[in-house]
Design a protein around this motif. Structure first.
Motif, PDB file in Angstrom:
ATOM      1  N   LEU A 117       0.642  -1.158  -0.017  1.00  0.00           N
ATOM      2  CA  LEU A 117      -0.141   0.056   0.122  1.00  0.00           C
ATOM      3  C   LEU A 117       1.007   1.317  -0.102  1.00  0.00           C
ATOM      4  O   LEU A 117       2.005   1.354   0.610  1.00  0.00           O
ATOM      5  CB  LEU A 117      -1.054   0.073   1.067  1.00  0.00           C
ATOM      6  CG  LEU A 117      -0.571   0.375   2.685  1.00  0.00           C
ATOM      7  CD1 LEU A 117      -1.815   0.721   3.279  1.00  0.00           C
ATOM      8  CD2 LEU A 117       0.373  -1.033   3.211  1.00  0.00           C
ATOM      9  N   VAL A 118       0.375   2.241  -0.682  1.00  0.00           N
ATOM     10  CA  VAL A 118       1.117   3.642  -0.735  1.00  0.00           C
ATOM     11  C   VAL A 118       0.060   4.522   0.147  1.00  0.00           C
ATOM     12  O   VAL A 118      -1.144   4.798  -0.008  1.00  0.00           O
ATOM     13  CB  VAL A 118       1.129   4.013  -2.126  1.00  0.00           C
ATOM     14  CG1 VAL A 118       1.950   5.434  -1.917  1.00  0.00           C
ATOM     15  CG2 VAL A 118       1.954   2.908  -2.985  1.00  0.00           C
ATOM     16  N   VAL A 119       0.504   5.278   0.962  1.00  0.00           N
ATOM     17  CA  VAL A 119      -0.080   6.348   1.745  1.00  0.00           C
ATOM     18  C   VAL A 119       0.820   7.740   1.720  1.00  0.00           C
ATOM     19  O   VAL A 119       1.927   7.771   1.379  1.00  0.00           O
ATOM     20  CB  VAL A 119      -0.414   5.749   3.180  1.00  0.00           C
ATOM     21  CG1 VAL A 119      -1.095   4.617   3.231  1.00  0.00           C
ATOM     22  CG2 VAL A 119       0.986   5.636   4.221  1.00  0.00           C
ATOM     23  N   HIS A 120       0.114   8.758   2.280  1.00  0.00           N
ATOM     24  CA  HIS A 120       0.915   9.864   2.301  1.00  0.00           C
ATOM     25  C   HIS A 120       1.291  10.158   4.080  1.00  0.00           C
ATOM     26  O   HIS A 120       0.412   9.685   4.676  1.00  0.00           O
ATOM     27  CB  HIS A 120      -0.009  11.181   1.956  1.00  0.00           C
ATOM     28  CG  HIS A 120      -0.019  11.112   0.584  1.00  0.00           C
ATOM     29  ND1 HIS A 120      -1.001  10.633  -0.122  1.00  0.00           N
ATOM     30  CD2 HIS A 120       0.619  11.690  -0.536  1.00  0.00           C
ATOM     31  CE1 HIS A 120      -1.007  10.712  -1.539  1.00  0.00           C
ATOM     32  NE2 HIS A 120       0.222  11.235  -1.990  1.00  0.00           N
ATOM     33  N   GLU A 121       2.222  11.029   4.231  1.00  0.00           N
ATOM     34  CA  GLU A 121       2.612  11.297   5.679  1.00  0.00           C
ATOM     35  C   GLU A 121       1.348  11.572   6.292  1.00  0.00           C
ATOM     36  O   GLU A 121       0.738  12.468   5.846  1.00  0.00           O
ATOM     37  CB  GLU A 121       3.660  12.389   5.453  1.00  0.00           C
ATOM     38  CG  GLU A 121       5.234  11.971   5.688  1.00  0.00           C
ATOM     39  CD  GLU A 121       6.031  12.779   5.563  1.00  0.00           C
ATOM     40  OE1 GLU A 121       5.810  13.975   5.096  1.00  0.00           O
ATOM     41  OE2 GLU A 121       7.043  12.540   6.358  1.00  0.00           O
ATOM     42  N   GLY A 122       1.273  11.151   7.458  1.00  0.00           N
ATOM     43  CA  GLY A 122       0.267  11.645   8.266  1.00  0.00           C
ATOM     44  C   GLY A 122      -0.980  10.943   8.564  1.00  0.00           C
ATOM     45  O   GLY A 122      -1.755  10.662   9.429  1.00  0.00           O
ATOM     46  N   VAL A 141      -2.167   3.583   8.775  1.00  0.00           N
ATOM     47  CA  VAL A 141      -2.457   2.223   8.187  1.00  0.00           C
ATOM     48  C   VAL A 141      -2.583   1.288   9.373  1.00  0.00           C
ATOM     49  O   VAL A 141      -2.207   1.302  10.162  1.00  0.00           O
ATOM     50  CB  VAL A 141      -1.052   2.067   7.307  1.00  0.00           C
ATOM     51  CG1 VAL A 141      -0.614   3.106   6.402  1.00  0.00           C
ATOM     52  CG2 VAL A 141       0.312   1.647   8.250  1.00  0.00           C
ATOM     53  N   THR A 142      -3.175   0.298   8.554  1.00  0.00           N
ATOM     54  CA  THR A 142      -3.593  -0.981   9.404  1.00  0.00           C
ATOM     55  C   THR A 142      -3.038  -2.204   8.469  1.00  0.00           C
ATOM     56  O   THR A 142      -3.758  -2.436   7.311  1.00  0.00           O
ATOM     57  CB  THR A 142      -5.232  -1.077   9.589  1.00  0.00           C
ATOM     58  OG1 THR A 142      -5.428  -0.054  10.423  1.00  0.00           O
ATOM     59  CG2 THR A 142      -5.476  -2.264  10.533  1.00  0.00           C
ATOM     60  N   GLU A 182     -10.371 -15.685  16.404  1.00  0.00           N
ATOM     61  CA  GLU A 182     -10.522 -15.474  15.089  1.00  0.00           C
ATOM     62  C   GLU A 182      -9.064 -15.567  14.257  1.00  0.00           C
ATOM     63  O   GLU A 182      -9.077 -15.652  13.029  1.00  0.00           O
ATOM     64  CB  GLU A 182     -10.980 -14.159  14.615  1.00  0.00           C
ATOM     65  CG  GLU A 182     -12.222 -13.756  15.361  1.00  0.00           C
ATOM     66  CD  GLU A 182     -13.444 -14.683  14.730  1.00  0.00           C
ATOM     67  OE1 GLU A 182     -13.175 -15.198  13.549  1.00  0.00           O
ATOM     68  OE2 GLU A 182     -14.141 -14.824  15.604  1.00  0.00           O
ATOM     69  N   LEU A 183      -8.034 -15.861  14.966  1.00  0.00           N
ATOM     70  CA  LEU A 183      -6.636 -16.424  14.219  1.00  0.00           C
ATOM     71  C   LEU A 183      -6.312 -15.011  13.558  1.00  0.00           C
ATOM     72  O   LEU A 183      -5.658 -15.656  12.144  1.00  0.00           O
ATOM     73  CB  LEU A 183      -6.820 -17.485  13.665  1.00  0.00           C
ATOM     74  CG  LEU A 183      -7.369 -18.762  14.282  1.00  0.00           C
ATOM     75  CD1 LEU A 183      -7.057 -20.153  13.479  1.00  0.00           C
ATOM     76  CD2 LEU A 183      -6.578 -19.168  15.755  1.00  0.00           C
ATOM     77  N   PHE A 184      -6.164 -13.865  14.092  1.00  0.00           N
ATOM     78  CA  PHE A 184      -5.648 -12.867  13.220  1.00  0.00           C
ATOM     79  C   PHE A 184      -4.974 -11.942  14.278  1.00  0.00           C
ATOM     80  O   PHE A 184      -5.043 -11.728  15.443  1.00  0.00           O
ATOM     81  CB  PHE A 184      -6.551 -12.100  12.309  1.00  0.00           C
ATOM     82  CG  PHE A 184      -7.499 -11.258  12.969  1.00  0.00           C
ATOM     83  CD1 PHE A 184      -8.685 -11.675  13.388  1.00  0.00           C
ATOM     84  CD2 PHE A 184      -7.220  -9.793  13.080  1.00  0.00           C
ATOM     85  CE1 PHE A 184      -9.656 -10.639  14.191  1.00  0.00           C
ATOM     86  CE2 PHE A 184      -8.085  -9.043  13.617  1.00  0.00           C
ATOM     87  CZ  PHE A 184      -9.214  -9.228  14.048  1.00  0.00           C
ATOM     88  N   SER A 185      -4.021 -10.947  13.548  1.00  0.00           N
ATOM     89  CA  SER A 185      -3.721  -9.756  14.234  1.00  0.00           C
ATOM     90  C   SER A 185      -3.480  -8.691  13.333  1.00  0.00           C
ATOM     91  O   SER A 185      -3.494  -8.801  12.021  1.00  0.00           O
ATOM     92  CB  SER A 185      -2.084 -10.184  14.720  1.00  0.00           C
ATOM     93  OG  SER A 185      -1.468  -9.064  15.270  1.00  0.00           O
ATOM     94  N   ILE A 186      -3.494  -7.552  14.037  1.00  0.00           N
ATOM     95  CA  ILE A 186      -3.257  -6.415  13.222  1.00  0.00           C
ATOM     96  C   ILE A 186      -2.168  -5.412  13.674  1.00  0.00           C
ATOM     97  O   ILE A 186      -1.917  -5.473  15.152  1.00  0.00           O
ATOM     98  CB  ILE A 186      -4.721  -5.339  13.156  1.00  0.00           C
ATOM     99  CG1 ILE A 186      -5.189  -5.012  14.461  1.00  0.00           C
ATOM    100  CG2 ILE A 186      -5.712  -6.283  12.395  1.00  0.00           C
ATOM    101  CD1 ILE A 186      -6.216  -4.016  14.476  1.00  0.00           C
ATOM    102  N   LEU A 187      -1.568  -4.662  12.803  1.00  0.00           N
ATOM    103  CA  LEU A 187      -0.567  -3.711  13.135  1.00  0.00           C
ATOM    104  C   LEU A 187      -1.024  -2.551  12.636  1.00  0.00           C
ATOM    105  O   LEU A 187      -1.252  -2.055  11.246  1.00  0.00           O
ATOM    106  CB  LEU A 187       0.749  -3.867  12.635  1.00  0.00           C
ATOM    107  CG  LEU A 187       1.936  -3.344  12.893  1.00  0.00           C
ATOM    108  CD1 LEU A 187       2.460  -3.234  14.261  1.00  0.00           C
ATOM    109  CD2 LEU A 187       3.075  -3.650  11.811  1.00  0.00           C
ATOM    110  N   ASN A 188      -1.085  -1.449  13.594  1.00  0.00           N
ATOM    111  CA  ASN A 188      -1.369  -0.139  13.161  1.00  0.00           C
ATOM    112  C   ASN A 188      -0.298   0.674  13.364  1.00  0.00           C
ATOM    113  O   ASN A 188       0.394   0.762  14.265  1.00  0.00           O
ATOM    114  CB  ASN A 188      -2.618   0.464  14.311  1.00  0.00           C
ATOM    115  CG  ASN A 188      -3.918   0.152  13.868  1.00  0.00           C
ATOM    116  OD1 ASN A 188      -4.347  -0.098  12.617  1.00  0.00           O
ATOM    117  ND2 ASN A 188      -4.683  -0.507  14.946  1.00  0.00           N
ATOM    118  N   ILE A 189      -0.355   1.545  12.398  1.00  0.00           N
ATOM    119  CA  ILE A 189       0.889   2.918  12.265  1.00  0.00           C
ATOM    120  C   ILE A 189       0.021   4.309  12.338  1.00  0.00           C
ATOM    121  O   ILE A 189      -0.508   4.491  11.188  1.00  0.00           O
ATOM    122  CB  ILE A 189       1.801   2.599  11.179  1.00  0.00           C
ATOM    123  CG1 ILE A 189       2.458   1.310  11.109  1.00  0.00           C
ATOM    124  CG2 ILE A 189       3.034   3.647  11.508  1.00  0.00           C
ATOM    125  CD1 ILE A 189       3.461   0.859  10.088  1.00  0.00           C
TER     126      ILE A 189
END
Lengths: 111, 113
Positions: free
Chosen positions: A11-16, A19-20, A69-76
């Motif tokens: 994925l591509v995002v902009h500063e600020g 993201v998940t 549910e057998l998952f994890s998320i990483l948030n920034i």
């Protein structure tokens, strides 16, 4: 055979932006799930999660595990260009200590 | 040193040659792991040492691959009769003991021509 699936692939995002990243897994005798950040070559350790529902935080990064549910998320949050990297998810079994990795999510943060 | 170190950082060799890749773990870490990473994929487990002994070598692809850790610290991954398919980044990791998180070195990029 252990299965670790990460999404999205990139994925591509902009500063600020926030993201998940997602990581789902199928593994027998689950012990822990780990997140790593890989820039160039060496994966850098971020989090190790063993218990469901307990959020781990480090600065703008946080992660949580759902063992039902057998998952994890990483948030920034408040992303910076220095967050651009491949983020790897790995699971570890309780009867051995080798890590099984997903293919990673490539995050690109544009200024 | 503070982290895991690996040498060389890059290695180019001809098909059929023998190579050795070295890993220096973090001081005091008893567990040491080797992984191999191909482009666009996550690392794949090769072998794990607890102390001097190989506790699990189930990830070694065939008998051309061998690893040692004679004094329970530095480890060497040895590949005989290299093939082009062996080209990858070889990563080493160590942990205080097997129940702790693994810390990775910068890897050796092996190219077999």
């Amino acid at each position: 055979e252990d299965k670790v699936v990460q999404s999205p692939l990139s994925l591509v995002v902009h500063e600020g932006d926030t993201v998940t990243l997602n990581c789902s897994y199928e593994v027998t005798n689950f012990r822990s799930l780990l997140w790593y950040k890989q820039e160039k070559k060496a994966p850098t350790f971020l989090f190790m999660l063993t218990s469901s529902g307990i959020e781990k935080k480090s600065g703008r990064l946080s992660s949580i595990l759902d063992k039902k549910e057998l998952f994890s998320i990483l948030n920034i949050t408040a992303t910076q260009t220095g967050d651009s990297a491949v983020y790897l998810c790995a699971v570890e079994r309780s009867n051995d200590y080798k890590l099984s990795f997903g293919a990673g999510t490539t995050v690109t943060v544009r200024a | 040193g503070a982290g895991v170190s690996q040498t060389p950082s890059n290695k180019v060799t001809e098909k059929g040659k023998y190579v050795e890749l070295r890993c220096d773990p973090i001081s005091g870490h008893t567990a040491l792991y080797w992984y191999r990473q191909s482009l666009g994929q996550g690392p794949e487990f090769l072998i794990y040492f607890q102390g001097t002994g190989a506790a699990d070598d189930s990830g070694l692809p065939n008998d051309r691959f061998f690893a040692v850790r004679p004094e329970g610290s530095v480890s060497t991954l040895k590949i005989q009769r290299t093939e082009r398919g062996d080209s990858a980044v070889y990563l080493c990791a160590s942990s205080l003991n097997p129940t702790y998180e693994q810390y990775f070195g910068p890897g050796t990029r092996l190219t077999v021509t």
